[in-house]
Design a protein around this motif. Structure first.
Motif, PDB file in Angstrom:
ATOM      1  N   ARG A 245      83.434  29.405  15.803  1.00 10.81           N
ATOM      2  CA  ARG A 245      83.720  30.831  15.595  1.00 10.81           C
ATOM      3  C   ARG A 245      82.449  31.661  15.799  1.00 10.81           C
ATOM      4  O   ARG A 245      82.483  32.732  16.402  1.00 10.81           O
ATOM      5  N   ASP A 246      81.335  31.152  15.307  1.00  9.45           N
ATOM      6  CA  ASP A 246      80.068  31.867  15.486  1.00  9.45           C
ATOM      7  C   ASP A 246      79.675  31.918  16.956  1.00  9.45           C
ATOM      8  O   ASP A 246      79.158  32.928  17.434  1.00  9.45           O
TER       9      ASP A 246
ATOM     10  N   ALA B  18      81.893  33.133  25.932  1.00  5.11           N
ATOM     11  CA  ALA B  18      82.382  34.446  26.344  1.00  5.11           C
ATOM     12  C   ALA B  18      83.897  34.449  26.493  1.00  5.11           C
ATOM     13  O   ALA B  18      84.515  33.392  26.703  1.00  5.11           O
ATOM     14  N   PRO B  19      84.528  35.628  26.399  1.00  2.00           N
ATOM     15  CA  PRO B  19      85.979  35.713  26.632  1.00  2.00           C
ATOM     16  C   PRO B  19      86.348  35.141  27.984  1.00  2.00           C
ATOM     17  O   PRO B  19      85.705  35.407  28.995  1.00  2.00           O
ATOM     18  N   GLY B  20      87.386  34.314  27.990  1.00  2.00           N
ATOM     19  CA  GLY B  20      87.834  33.680  29.215  1.00  2.00           C
ATOM     20  C   GLY B  20      87.185  32.349  29.513  1.00  2.00           C
ATOM     21  O   GLY B  20      87.653  31.608  30.380  1.00  2.00           O
TER      22      GLY B  20
ATOM     23  N   GLU C  72      95.133  29.799  15.314  1.00  2.00           N
ATOM     24  CA  GLU C  72      95.869  30.596  14.340  1.00  2.00           C
ATOM     25  C   GLU C  72      95.205  31.951  14.123  1.00  2.00           C
ATOM     26  O   GLU C  72      95.880  32.945  13.819  1.00  2.00           O
ATOM     27  N   GLU C  73      93.898  32.004  14.280  1.00  8.98           N
ATOM     28  CA  GLU C  73      93.165  33.269  14.170  1.00  8.98           C
ATOM     29  C   GLU C  73      93.216  34.057  15.476  1.00  8.98           C
ATOM     30  O   GLU C  73      92.670  35.159  15.560  1.00  8.98           O
ATOM     31  N   SER C  74      93.870  33.491  16.492  1.00  9.30           N
ATOM     32  CA  SER C  74      93.992  34.119  17.813  1.00  9.30           C
ATOM     33  C   SER C  74      92.648  34.342  18.483  1.00  9.30           C
ATOM     34  O   SER C  74      92.486  35.245  19.299  1.00  9.30           O
ATOM     35  N   LEU C  75      91.666  33.501  18.147  1.00 14.39           N
ATOM     36  CA  LEU C  75      90.375  33.564  18.818  1.00 14.39           C
ATOM     37  C   LEU C  75      90.389  32.772  20.119  1.00 14.39           C
ATOM     38  O   LEU C  75      89.646  33.085  21.047  1.00 14.39           O
TER      39      LEU C  75
ATOM     40  N   THR D 257      90.643  28.033  25.820  1.00 14.39           N
ATOM     41  CA  THR D 257      89.784  29.126  26.269  1.00 14.39           C
ATOM     42  C   THR D 257      89.687  30.216  25.206  1.00 14.39           C
ATOM     43  O   THR D 257      90.581  30.380  24.370  1.00 14.39           O
ATOM     44  N   VAL D 258      88.597  30.947  25.270  1.00  7.52           N
ATOM     45  CA  VAL D 258      88.382  32.062  24.352  1.00  7.52           C
ATOM     46  C   VAL D 258      89.280  33.215  24.775  1.00  7.52           C
ATOM     47  O   VAL D 258      89.320  33.589  25.950  1.00  7.52           O
ATOM     48  N   ARG D 259      89.984  33.764  23.814  1.00 10.62           N
ATOM     49  CA  ARG D 259      90.929  34.826  24.119  1.00 10.62           C
ATOM     50  C   ARG D 259      90.190  36.120  24.451  1.00 10.62           C
ATOM     51  O   ARG D 259      89.156  36.430  23.879  1.00 10.62           O
ATOM     52  N   GLU D 260      90.755  36.883  25.384  1.00 10.41           N
ATOM     53  CA  GLU D 260      90.151  38.143  25.804  1.00 10.41           C
ATOM     54  C   GLU D 260      90.317  39.229  24.743  1.00 10.41           C
ATOM     55  O   GLU D 260      91.319  39.273  24.038  1.00 10.41           O
TER      56      GLU D 260
END
Length: 259
Positions: free
Chosen positions: A25-26, A34-36, A65-68, A78-81
Motif C-alpha cells: 500500500r505504501d 504507479a497507476p497501471g 477490497e480497498e480498490s487499490l 495492476t494498480v488501479r487508475e
C-alpha cells in the motif's frame, strides 16, 4: 564513556498478510508502483516477504477490497487508475460566485470526476467536545449541525459534519433541510459573515463503526480526520467542520508563502 544502548524496536503484532499489504500500500501511495503498473509476481512477493502463496494472496485480496489494485488469480495484478486524490484545502475556501455550484463540486469536475453530495441530517445537537471547545460552548451547549456525505463517481468519499452557532443560523437557509446553492461559504458571505481564515487540525485515526459503514471501508486502515475552524470578521468562529476521509485514498496538500 558508556554508549547508551539503542531502544529495541517494537514488535509488529499484525498478521503477516496485513504487514505485506501495508508495505505494498505504501509503494502504491508513494508512486513507487504507479497507476497501471503491475505488482511484482506472486513468486517475487513470496521471496521478498518470506511468505507462503496463501499469505500473499490474502494480502492482495485486502488491496483489491480497498480498490487499490485489480486482477484475478493467475493473472497480473495492476494498480488501479485514479485512486489516490490530492485535496487542496485552500482551493475550497473561496465562496463560489452567485449561481455557481459548491467549490468542492467544481474542483472535482476540473479533475475529471463526477461529484455530488447527499444531505444526511440538519438538526440542533450537542457537538463533539473539540467542536464545543472551538465555539466556546459549555458542556451542555448546542449548535446547528448540517451533516452530509460527499461522493465521487458514486463512491463514498468523505463524511462532512458542519456546525454553526445558533445565533448565526436561526432564521436562515442553514436551518432548512436542503442543499444550499453555492455551498455554506456563499451563504455565510451573503449573511455578512464571509469566511476569512481557516485553521485545520488533521489527525489519523482508526475508523469508528459509523465511519466504517458510511465510507464503505473494507479494512482498518486509518481515516484522516480534519477539524476545521473557520473565522469571519468577528471574534468567534462562524463554522466548525469535522471531515473524515479514507486515509489510503487521500493526501492533503498545503501551500505556504513566507512573507
Amino acid at each position: 564513556m558508556t554508549v547508551p544502548k539503542a531502544e529495541p524496536e517494537s514488535v509488529d503484532r499484525r498478521s503477516l498478510h496485513e504487514r505485506i499489504a501495508a508495505d505494498l500500500r505504501d509503494d502504491i501511495m508513494s508512486g513507487q508502483l504507479a497507476p497501471g503498473s503491475s505488482l511484482p509476481s506472486t513468486a517475487q512477493l513470496k521471496e521478498r516477504f518470506d511468505a507462503s502463496n496463501a499469505t500473499v494472496q490474502k494480502a492482495l485480496q485486502l488491496l483489491k477490497e480497498e480498490s487499490l489494485v485489480v486482477g484475478r488469480a493467475g493473472a497480473a495484478v495492476t494498480v488501479r487508475e485514479h485512486r489516490q486524490r490530492t485535496v487542496r484545502p485552500a482551493a475550497l475556501m473561496t465562496p463560489g460566485r452567485p449561481g455557481e455550484p459548491y467549490r468542492w463540486l467544481t474542483e472535482a469536475a476540473r479533475h475529471g470526476t463526477r461529484a455530488r453530495s447527499v444531505l444526511r441530517e440538519v438538526a440542533e445537537v450537542r457537538p463533539p467536545a473539540d467542536v464545543r471547545s472551538a465555539f466556546g460552548l459549555p458542556a451542555d451547549g448546542t449548535a446547528l449541525l448540517r451533516s452530509q456525505i460527499l461522493l465521487i463517481d458514486d463512491e463514498p468519499a468523505e463524511l462532512v459534519d458542519c456546525y454553526y452557532p445558533l445565533s448565526l443560523s436561526r432564521g436562515t437557509a442553514l436551518m432548512e433541510r436542503r442543499r444550499i446553492k453555492g455551498g455554506a461559504p456563499a451563504l455565510l458571505t451573503e449573511l455578512g459573515h464571509p469566511p476569512r481564515r481557516s485553521v485545520d487540525r488533521v489527525s489519523a485515526r482508526i475508523p469508528t463503526q459509523e465511519q466504517y459503514r458510511a465510507l464503505h471501508l473494507t479494512s482498518s486502515t486509518p481515516v484522516l480526520r480534519t477539524l476545521r475552524v473557520v473565522h469571519g470578521d468577528g471574534n468567534g468562529p462562524v463554522e466548525v467542520t469535522v471531515m473524515v476521509k479514507a486515509g489510503h485514498l487521500y493526501e492533503l496538500e498545503y501551500e505556504f508563502q513566507v512573507e
